[in-house]
Design a protein around this motif. Structure first.
Motif, PDB file in Angstrom:
ATOM      1  N   PHE A  39       0.819  -1.216   0.000  1.00 42.65           N
ATOM      2  CA  PHE A  39       0.000   0.000   0.000  1.00 42.65           C
ATOM      3  C   PHE A  39       0.852   1.264   0.000  1.00 42.65           C
ATOM      4  CE2 PHE A  39      -3.140  -3.026   1.563  1.00 42.65           C
ATOM      5  CZ  PHE A  39      -4.258  -2.664   0.827  1.00 42.65           C
ATOM      6  N   GLY A  40       0.506   2.186  -0.920  1.00 44.98           N
ATOM      7  CA  GLY A  40       1.163   3.475  -0.987  1.00 44.98           C
ATOM      8  C   GLY A  40       2.375   3.536  -1.895  1.00 44.98           C
ATOM      9  N   TRP A  41       2.897   2.363  -2.323  1.00 42.45           N
ATOM     10  CA  TRP A  41       4.027   2.342  -3.246  1.00 42.45           C
ATOM     11  C   TRP A  41       3.667   3.189  -4.460  1.00 42.45           C
ATOM     12  CZ3 TRP A  41       4.470   0.251  -8.240  1.00 42.45           C
ATOM     13  CH2 TRP A  41       5.777   0.103  -8.714  1.00 42.45           C
ATOM     14  N   ARG A  42       4.585   4.020  -4.908  1.00 40.60           N
ATOM     15  CA  ARG A  42       4.311   4.995  -5.967  1.00 40.60           C
ATOM     16  C   ARG A  42       4.474   4.399  -7.366  1.00 40.60           C
ATOM     17  NH1 ARG A  42       1.499   8.889  -4.306  1.00 40.60           N
ATOM     18  NH2 ARG A  42       2.254  10.114  -6.029  1.00 40.60           N
ATOM     19  N   ALA A  43       3.521   4.730  -8.232  1.00 36.67           N
ATOM     20  CA  ALA A  43       3.593   4.302  -9.633  1.00 36.67           C
ATOM     21  C   ALA A  43       4.829   4.912 -10.288  1.00 36.67           C
ATOM     22  CB  ALA A  43       2.340   4.749 -10.370  1.00 36.67           C
ATOM     23  N   ILE A  44       5.425   4.159 -11.184  1.00 36.68           N
ATOM     24  CA  ILE A  44       6.634   4.588 -11.887  1.00 36.68           C
ATOM     25  C   ILE A  44       6.272   4.845 -13.340  1.00 36.68           C
ATOM     26  CG2 ILE A  44       8.947   3.886 -12.606  1.00 36.68           C
ATOM     27  CD1 ILE A  44       8.953   2.065 -10.066  1.00 36.68           C
ATOM     28  N   ASP A  45       6.751   5.967 -13.850  1.00 34.10           N
ATOM     29  CA  ASP A  45       6.449   6.315 -15.230  1.00 34.10           C
ATOM     30  C   ASP A  45       7.528   5.796 -16.169  1.00 34.10           C
ATOM     31  OD1 ASP A  45       4.907   7.352 -17.260  1.00 34.10           O
ATOM     32  OD2 ASP A  45       5.544   9.433 -16.958  1.00 34.10           O
ATOM     33  N   ALA A  46       7.130   5.592 -17.398  1.00 36.66           N
ATOM     34  CA  ALA A  46       8.027   5.261 -18.500  1.00 36.66           C
ATOM     35  C   ALA A  46       7.261   5.567 -19.774  1.00 36.66           C
ATOM     36  CB  ALA A  46       8.431   3.784 -18.450  1.00 36.66           C
ATOM     37  N   SER A  49       0.439   9.057 -17.868  1.00 36.00           N
ATOM     38  CA  SER A  49      -0.517   9.922 -18.560  1.00 36.00           C
ATOM     39  C   SER A  49      -1.821   9.192 -18.861  1.00 36.00           C
ATOM     40  CB  SER A  49       0.083  10.486 -19.847  1.00 36.00           C
ATOM     41  OG  SER A  49       0.238   9.464 -20.811  1.00 36.00           O
ATOM     42  N   GLN A  50      -1.879   7.900 -18.615  1.00 37.29           N
ATOM     43  CA  GLN A  50      -3.106   7.134 -18.820  1.00 37.29           C
ATOM     44  C   GLN A  50      -4.036   7.203 -17.609  1.00 37.29           C
ATOM     45  OE1 GLN A  50      -3.380   6.216 -21.979  1.00 37.29           O
ATOM     46  NE2 GLN A  50      -1.292   7.034 -22.050  1.00 37.29           N
ATOM     47  N   ALA A  51      -3.570   7.782 -16.517  1.00 35.06           N
ATOM     48  CA  ALA A  51      -4.381   7.862 -15.295  1.00 35.06           C
ATOM     49  C   ALA A  51      -5.630   8.692 -15.527  1.00 35.06           C
ATOM     50  CB  ALA A  51      -3.555   8.457 -14.153  1.00 35.06           C
ATOM     51  N   GLY A  52      -6.708   8.273 -14.915  1.00 40.44           N
ATOM     52  CA  GLY A  52      -7.920   9.067 -14.885  1.00 40.44           C
ATOM     53  C   GLY A  52      -7.892   9.935 -13.640  1.00 40.44           C
ATOM     54  N   ASN A  67      -4.401   4.906  -6.774  1.00 41.00           N
ATOM     55  CA  ASN A  67      -5.403   5.935  -6.514  1.00 41.00           C
ATOM     56  C   ASN A  67      -5.053   7.216  -7.266  1.00 41.00           C
ATOM     57  OD1 ASN A  67      -3.376   7.151  -4.954  1.00 41.00           O
ATOM     58  ND2 ASN A  67      -4.302   6.585  -3.004  1.00 41.00           N
ATOM     59  N   SER A  68      -5.807   8.276  -7.001  1.00 38.13           N
ATOM     60  CA  SER A  68      -5.610   9.542  -7.722  1.00 38.13           C
ATOM     61  C   SER A  68      -4.244  10.162  -7.457  1.00 38.13           C
ATOM     62  CB  SER A  68      -6.716  10.534  -7.364  1.00 38.13           C
ATOM     63  OG  SER A  68      -6.658  10.836  -5.976  1.00 38.13           O
ATOM     64  N   GLU A  69      -3.618   9.802  -6.345  1.00 39.08           N
ATOM     65  CA  GLU A  69      -2.278  10.300  -6.030  1.00 39.08           C
ATOM     66  C   GLU A  69      -1.191   9.342  -6.517  1.00 39.08           C
ATOM     67  OE1 GLU A  69      -2.362  11.081  -1.843  1.00 39.08           O
ATOM     68  OE2 GLU A  69      -3.951  12.578  -2.063  1.00 39.08           O
ATOM     69  N   LEU A  70      -1.623   8.301  -7.254  1.00 36.15           N
ATOM     70  CA  LEU A  70      -0.750   7.276  -7.834  1.00 36.15           C
ATOM     71  C   LEU A  70       0.008   6.471  -6.785  1.00 36.15           C
ATOM     72  CD1 LEU A  70       0.397   9.176 -11.033  1.00 36.15           C
ATOM     73  CD2 LEU A  70      -1.398   7.447 -10.792  1.00 36.15           C
ATOM     74  N   GLY A  71      -0.664   6.257  -5.643  1.00 32.17           N
ATOM     75  CA  GLY A  71      -0.184   5.333  -4.625  1.00 32.17           C
ATOM     76  C   GLY A  71      -0.891   3.994  -4.807  1.00 32.17           C
ATOM     77  N   MET A 129     -11.258  -1.240  -7.469  1.00 36.46           N
ATOM     78  CA  MET A 129     -10.962   0.072  -8.057  1.00 36.46           C
ATOM     79  C   MET A 129     -12.144   1.031  -7.939  1.00 36.46           C
ATOM     80  SD  MET A 129      -7.817  -0.107  -8.556  1.00 36.46           S
ATOM     81  CE  MET A 129      -7.639   1.544  -9.245  1.00 36.46           C
ATOM     82  N   LYS A 130     -13.354   0.524  -7.902  1.00 35.99           N
ATOM     83  CA  LYS A 130     -14.504   1.395  -7.601  1.00 35.99           C
ATOM     84  C   LYS A 130     -14.336   1.981  -6.206  1.00 35.99           C
ATOM     85  CE  LYS A 130     -18.629  -0.161  -7.894  1.00 35.99           C
ATOM     86  NZ  LYS A 130     -19.919  -0.831  -8.109  1.00 35.99           N
ATOM     87  N   GLN A 131     -13.925   1.147  -5.252  1.00 40.21           N
ATOM     88  CA  GLN A 131     -13.681   1.618  -3.885  1.00 40.21           C
ATOM     89  C   GLN A 131     -12.560   2.654  -3.877  1.00 40.21           C
ATOM     90  OE1 GLN A 131     -13.249  -1.422  -0.821  1.00 40.21           O
ATOM     91  NE2 GLN A 131     -11.820  -0.121   0.316  1.00 40.21           N
ATOM     92  N   VAL A 132     -11.492   2.389  -4.619  1.00 37.55           N
ATOM     93  CA  VAL A 132     -10.378   3.332  -4.702  1.00 37.55           C
ATOM     94  C   VAL A 132     -10.860   4.659  -5.281  1.00 37.55           C
ATOM     95  CG1 VAL A 132      -8.182   3.799  -5.870  1.00 37.55           C
ATOM     96  CG2 VAL A 132      -8.577   1.567  -4.821  1.00 37.55           C
ATOM     97  N   ALA A 133     -11.691   4.607  -6.315  1.00 31.64           N
ATOM     98  CA  ALA A 133     -12.208   5.826  -6.947  1.00 31.64           C
ATOM     99  C   ALA A 133     -13.020   6.654  -5.956  1.00 31.64           C
ATOM    100  CB  ALA A 133     -13.056   5.478  -8.162  1.00 31.64           C
TER     101      ALA A 133
END
Length: 185
Positions: A10-17, A31-34, A127-131, A158-162
């Motif tokens: 939990f909370g690990w940050r998404a990595i971009d490429a 950039s695909q995040a909603g 989540n929205s903060e990319l955790g 993911m509905k819960q996360v949203a």
């Protein structure tokens, strides 16, 4: 032999490429995040676990858009050893299965290593903060698609996360074919 990823960190940050997509363009993963989050799915073309549920993956990706969750799929398998996972075959797989999301090629396997991806399919829900808030299965399907009406674990999580920003504490790990690593990677 099936591979099983670890539980959610939990909370690990998404990595971009930035990776090439089957649509002929390069795409940034983040950039695909909603507005409410992002699912990063490691899949491939040849895995029987993926083949069994690909229509459900596409359905969940489409339904998650309405929840403000973006979706991206990445193939990191060694296409030299597994030609069915080649970039040209990825294009065909995406078209045949009606992908409405980017399908990206991680030829150098760096993204899979950065995410510590283990199997196909392997789902990372942010989540929205990319955790990281979800690292679990799509549903209870295995090498064959499960019966209609199975609980949609990824979709519900993911509905819960949203709605809350937090994923469920109880998560069942995905299961699938191991990522096919290059010998020299």
């Amino acid at each position: 032999m099936a591979a099983v990823p670890p539980v959610c960190d939990f909370g690990w940050r998404a990595i971009d490429a930035v990776l090439p997509g089957v649509d002929g363009r390069s795409h940034s993963i983040l950039s695909q995040a909603g507005p409410n989050g992002l699912v990063v799915a490691f899949i491939c073309n040849h895995c029987p676990y993926v083949k069994a549920v690909i229509s459900r993956i596409v359905c969940d990706a489409n339904d998650l858009k309405a929840e403000g969750i973006g979706f991206v799929a990445i193939n990191s398998n060694d296409a030299d050893t597994y030609p069915e996972d080649s970039f040209d075959q990825m294009k065909l797989f995406a078209t045949t299965n009606g992908f409405s999301f980017p399908y990206l090629h991680d030829q150098r396997q760096t993204v899979a290593r950065d995410y510590v991806a283990v199997c196909t399919p392997d789902f990372f829900g942010f989540n929205s903060e990319l955790g990281l808030q979800y690292r679990g299965r799509l549903d209870a399907s295995r090498r064959e698609a499960g019966a209609p009406g199975l609980r949609r674990d990824l979709f519900e999580a993911m509905k819960q996360v949203a709605r809350t920003g937090d994923g469920p504490l109880d998560q069942v790990a995905s299961i699938g074919c191991s990522i096919k690593w290059k010998d020299d990677a």
